[in-house]
Design a protein around this motif. Structure first.
Motif, PDB file in Angstrom:
ATOM      1  N   LYS A  27       0.898  -1.337   0.023  1.00 22.85           N
ATOM      2  CA  LYS A  27       0.322   0.209   0.129  1.00 22.85           C
ATOM      3  C   LYS A  27       1.009   1.887  -0.115  1.00 22.85           C
ATOM      4  CE  LYS A  27      -3.942   0.545   2.354  1.00 22.85           C
ATOM      5  NZ  LYS A  27      -4.853   0.426   0.826  1.00 22.85           N
ATOM      6  N   PRO A  28       1.881   1.263   0.307  1.00 27.02           N
ATOM      7  CA  PRO A  28       2.740   2.501   0.461  1.00 27.02           C
ATOM      8  C   PRO A  28       3.373   2.669  -0.947  1.00 27.02           C
ATOM      9  CG  PRO A  28       3.383   1.383   1.920  1.00 27.02           C
ATOM     10  CD  PRO A  28       2.458   0.319   1.446  1.00 27.02           C
ATOM     11  N   LEU A  29       3.102   2.016  -1.523  1.00 28.10           N
ATOM     12  CA  LEU A  29       3.772   2.014  -3.195  1.00 28.10           C
ATOM     13  C   LEU A  29       2.506   2.272  -3.899  1.00 28.10           C
ATOM     14  CD1 LEU A  29       5.262   1.897  -5.854  1.00 28.10           C
ATOM     15  CD2 LEU A  29       5.153   0.322  -6.113  1.00 28.10           C
ATOM     16  N   THR A  73     -10.065  11.847  -8.432  1.00 28.33           N
ATOM     17  CA  THR A  73      -9.001  13.041  -6.977  1.00 28.33           C
ATOM     18  C   THR A  73      -7.529  12.902  -7.786  1.00 28.33           C
ATOM     19  OG1 THR A  73      -8.767  11.775  -5.537  1.00 28.33           O
ATOM     20  CG2 THR A  73     -10.080  13.460  -5.102  1.00 28.33           C
ATOM     21  N   ASP A  74      -6.763  14.160  -7.454  1.00 29.80           N
ATOM     22  CA  ASP A  74      -5.973  13.873  -8.537  1.00 29.80           C
ATOM     23  C   ASP A  74      -4.825  12.779  -6.979  1.00 29.80           C
ATOM     24  OD1 ASP A  74      -6.002  15.553  -9.370  1.00 29.80           O
ATOM     25  OD2 ASP A  74      -4.135  17.671  -8.551  1.00 29.80           O
ATOM     26  N   VAL A  75      -4.799  12.468  -6.544  1.00 31.41           N
ATOM     27  CA  VAL A  75      -4.232  11.805  -5.386  1.00 31.41           C
ATOM     28  C   VAL A  75      -5.181  10.182  -5.252  1.00 31.41           C
ATOM     29  CG1 VAL A  75      -4.170  10.479  -2.859  1.00 31.41           C
ATOM     30  CG2 VAL A  75      -3.686  13.093  -2.842  1.00 31.41           C
ATOM     31  N   GLN A  76      -6.016  10.105  -6.343  1.00 28.20           N
ATOM     32  CA  GLN A  76      -6.576   8.891  -6.414  1.00 28.20           C
ATOM     33  C   GLN A  76      -5.869   8.679  -8.090  1.00 28.20           C
ATOM     34  OE1 GLN A  76     -10.753  10.182  -6.538  1.00 28.20           O
ATOM     35  NE2 GLN A  76     -10.898   8.926  -4.379  1.00 28.20           N
ATOM     36  N   LEU A  77      -5.653   9.636  -8.711  1.00 29.34           N
ATOM     37  CA  LEU A  77      -5.437   9.703  -9.899  1.00 29.34           C
ATOM     38  C   LEU A  77      -3.737   8.673 -10.081  1.00 29.34           C
ATOM     39  CD1 LEU A  77      -6.693  12.696 -12.184  1.00 29.34           C
ATOM     40  CD2 LEU A  77      -6.897   9.905 -12.465  1.00 29.34           C
ATOM     41  N   LEU A  78      -2.567   9.487  -9.101  1.00 26.41           N
ATOM     42  CA  LEU A  78      -1.423   9.286  -8.801  1.00 26.41           C
ATOM     43  C   LEU A  78      -1.255   7.682  -8.215  1.00 26.41           C
ATOM     44  CD1 LEU A  78       0.723  11.607  -6.496  1.00 26.41           C
ATOM     45  CD2 LEU A  78       1.112  10.885  -8.857  1.00 26.41           C
ATOM     46  N   ASP A  79      -2.333   7.193  -7.080  1.00 26.36           N
ATOM     47  CA  ASP A  79      -2.699   5.487  -7.068  1.00 26.36           C
ATOM     48  C   ASP A  79      -2.818   4.967  -8.274  1.00 26.36           C
ATOM     49  OD1 ASP A  79      -2.048   6.377  -4.218  1.00 26.36           O
ATOM     50  OD2 ASP A  79      -3.981   6.319  -3.796  1.00 26.36           O
ATOM     51  N   GLU A  80      -4.539   5.320  -8.783  1.00 27.04           N
ATOM     52  CA  GLU A  80      -4.547   4.371 -10.161  1.00 27.04           C
ATOM     53  C   GLU A  80      -2.930   3.867 -11.018  1.00 27.04           C
ATOM     54  OE1 GLU A  80      -6.194   2.433 -10.192  1.00 27.04           O
ATOM     55  OE2 GLU A  80      -8.134   3.239  -8.428  1.00 27.04           O
ATOM     56  N   VAL A  81      -2.575   5.300 -11.402  1.00 20.90           N
ATOM     57  CA  VAL A  81      -1.021   5.329 -12.296  1.00 20.90           C
ATOM     58  C   VAL A  81       0.125   4.691 -11.544  1.00 20.90           C
ATOM     59  CG1 VAL A  81       0.588   6.525 -13.360  1.00 20.90           C
ATOM     60  CG2 VAL A  81      -1.919   7.456 -13.717  1.00 20.90           C
ATOM     61  N   ARG A  82       0.009   4.405 -10.462  1.00 21.51           N
ATOM     62  CA  ARG A  82       1.393   3.594  -9.461  1.00 21.51           C
ATOM     63  C   ARG A  82       0.628   2.668 -10.128  1.00 21.51           C
ATOM     64  NH1 ARG A  82       0.765   5.498  -5.075  1.00 21.51           N
ATOM     65  NH2 ARG A  82       1.157   8.323  -5.244  1.00 21.51           N
TER      66      ARG A  82
END
Length: 455
Positions: free
Chosen positions: A84-86, A247-256
């Motif tokens: 989850k940290p990544l 949100t931008d945070v959710q997008l970052l998680d999905e892209v990673r």
């Protein structure tokens, strides 16, 4: 009533150390450990890793019960949650209502019409890579496939016009996953605030990824024309029933998550396909014969995929023998029963594709590479949840069609131009971590195919 069900303690399993359980055997060779548990003790086997009790399930109806019939009674297993940290709350690690919302938001990005639009870019990237190859070389095809598919992932995620180096992103993902693996290999993982080498390596790698991706998200949001063909544009346009978007945070998680899960699956499917073909000249000849007949010297296209049946069989058989995701797990949210055994809340259940895909009850000569086994009749006769390289149930991989499309087009493009032979100095060793990687790359001898050699 459940209280009358047999307890886990009534089951036979491997002997456990009083403190560490079966951790030593698991660490020494987890593939052999999974296999030996199933062959020696049967379809429901109790094991323990440190303080975590686990049931190993190796029967399709039991797997279906956990992944489909009562999927709401389970969440992802404890070892996956260590990532989850990544991955944050991306699709792989999210749970409950949050996961269901994410799934609905992301599904349109992987519709067939969008995937068809990526086919040309997939083939073009592969062709550019092959133009740098020379006949009679020894190449690390795992490294080549990793570089290639990261370029394809970046182009399809962000658009070919985005300006950044896919190799930088790829190396950052490798560093981040390696740092996490180092951290969790220790008996007592160090807190994140401690400046250990693994923690520092992870923060640097994740920071590199997030800086690049956040810049691209901001660029897309500011663009007057967000309705591009890339996946990020599709995710930016997505809305749930209430009109809420990512949100931008959710997008970052999905892209990673897409970088890791999507990219890695295709890399390994292609790597092991080439490895298996290099050791089977008859299969390689049959594949090239199909490519010559169907493509007639032209680059493959999305419209050719339906006719490339043997090519698909090669990928399917490769993922049977070397499943990129070689096991998956679930944790019980409440007391329940599985296979008539009382399972207490908090117990983890492991189901291994490695074990099921090589089970002689379902596959004749299970360790033999045989693409021809995948006839329509054989597939229909195979019980559900014997073969599940992309997972199963509500949590199956949303990018399955994307991954298979990419693998088929890339393999067809490569094998049109080159043949492969084993490097006598190389021996394949597997490294089962989050996925099933080759330990020291995968070196093969490459040679221009007859048609291209004569051109």
């Amino acid at each position: 009533m459940q209280m009358n069900r047999p307890a886990v303690s009534s089951l036979k399993g491997p002997k456990q150390h009083w403190l560490t359980g079966n951790l030593a055997e698991f660490r020494a060779d987890r593939l052999a450990f999974f296999t030996d548990c199933a062959k020696t003790y049967g379809d429901i086997v109790p094991v323990r890793l440190l303080r975590f009790p686990i049931l190993m399930l190796s029967r399709p109806d039991l797997i279906e019960d956990v992944l489909v019939t009562r999927s709401k009674n389970f969440i992802k297993h404890v070892r996956l949650r260590m990532y989850k940290p990544l991955l944050g709350d991306g699709l792989v690690t999210a749970e409950g209502d949050h996961w269901r919302r994410q799934r609905k938001l992301s599904a349109p990005a992987f519709q067939g019409s969008r995937i068809a639009a990526y086919a040309g870019a997939m083939v073009s990237s592969t062709t550019r890579m092959l133009d740098t190859w020379q006949s009679d070389q020894i190449r690390d095809v795992h490294a080549d496939m990793s570089t290639l598919t990261m370029e394809i992932t970046c182009n399809t995620l962000f658009g070919a016009e985005s300006r950044f180096d896919p190799e930088v992103v790829g190396q950052a993902m490798v560093d981040a996953t390696e740092a996490l693996a180092r951290k969790w290999r220790t008996l007592i993982p160090q807190p994140w605030w401690m400046p250990t080498p693994a923690n520092r390596m992870f923060r640097r790698a994740k920071g590199t990824i997030d800086q690049i991706v956040a810049g691209l998200i901001a660029q897309k949001r500011a663009s007057a024309n967000r309705d591009g063909t890339d996946l990020l544009s599709a995710l930016l346009l997505a809305q749930d029933e209430e009109g809420s978007a990512y949100t931008d945070v959710q997008l970052l998680d999905e892209v990673r998550t897409l970088f890791l899960a999507g990219h890695e699956t295709t890399v390994l499917a292609l790597t092991y396909s080439l490895h298996l073909l290099s050791n089977d000249s008859a299969a390689q000849e049959k594949l090239q014969s199909e490519l010559a007949r169907v493509l007639d010297g032209k680059p493959p296209s999305y419209g050719d995929l339906e006719s490339l049946t043997y090519t698909r069989n090669v990928i399917t058989e490769s993922m049977r023998l070397y499943p990129p995701a070689y096991f998956l797990g679930r944790e019980a949210l409440a007391d329940c029963t599985v296979g008539g055994i009382a399972v207490p809340k908090g117990m983890n259940l492991f189901m291994s594709q490695w074990v099921m895909h090589r089970d002689e009850r379902y596959f004749r000569e299970p360790t033999r590479f045989d693409p021809d086994r995948w006839t329509p009749g054989f597939e229909k006769s195979l019980p559900r949840f014997v073969y599940f390289p992309f997972g199963a149930g509500p949590r199956y991989c949303v990018g399955q069609t994307f991954a298979m499309t990419e693998a088929l087009l890339v393999l067809a493009t490569i094998c049109q131009r080159f043949t492969f032979a084993a490097d006598p100095s190389y021996r394949l060793e597997l490294q089962p971590g989050l996925t099933l990687r080759p330990l020291n790359g995968l070196r093969l001898a490459v040679r221009a195919a007859a048609l291209h050699a004569s051109c």
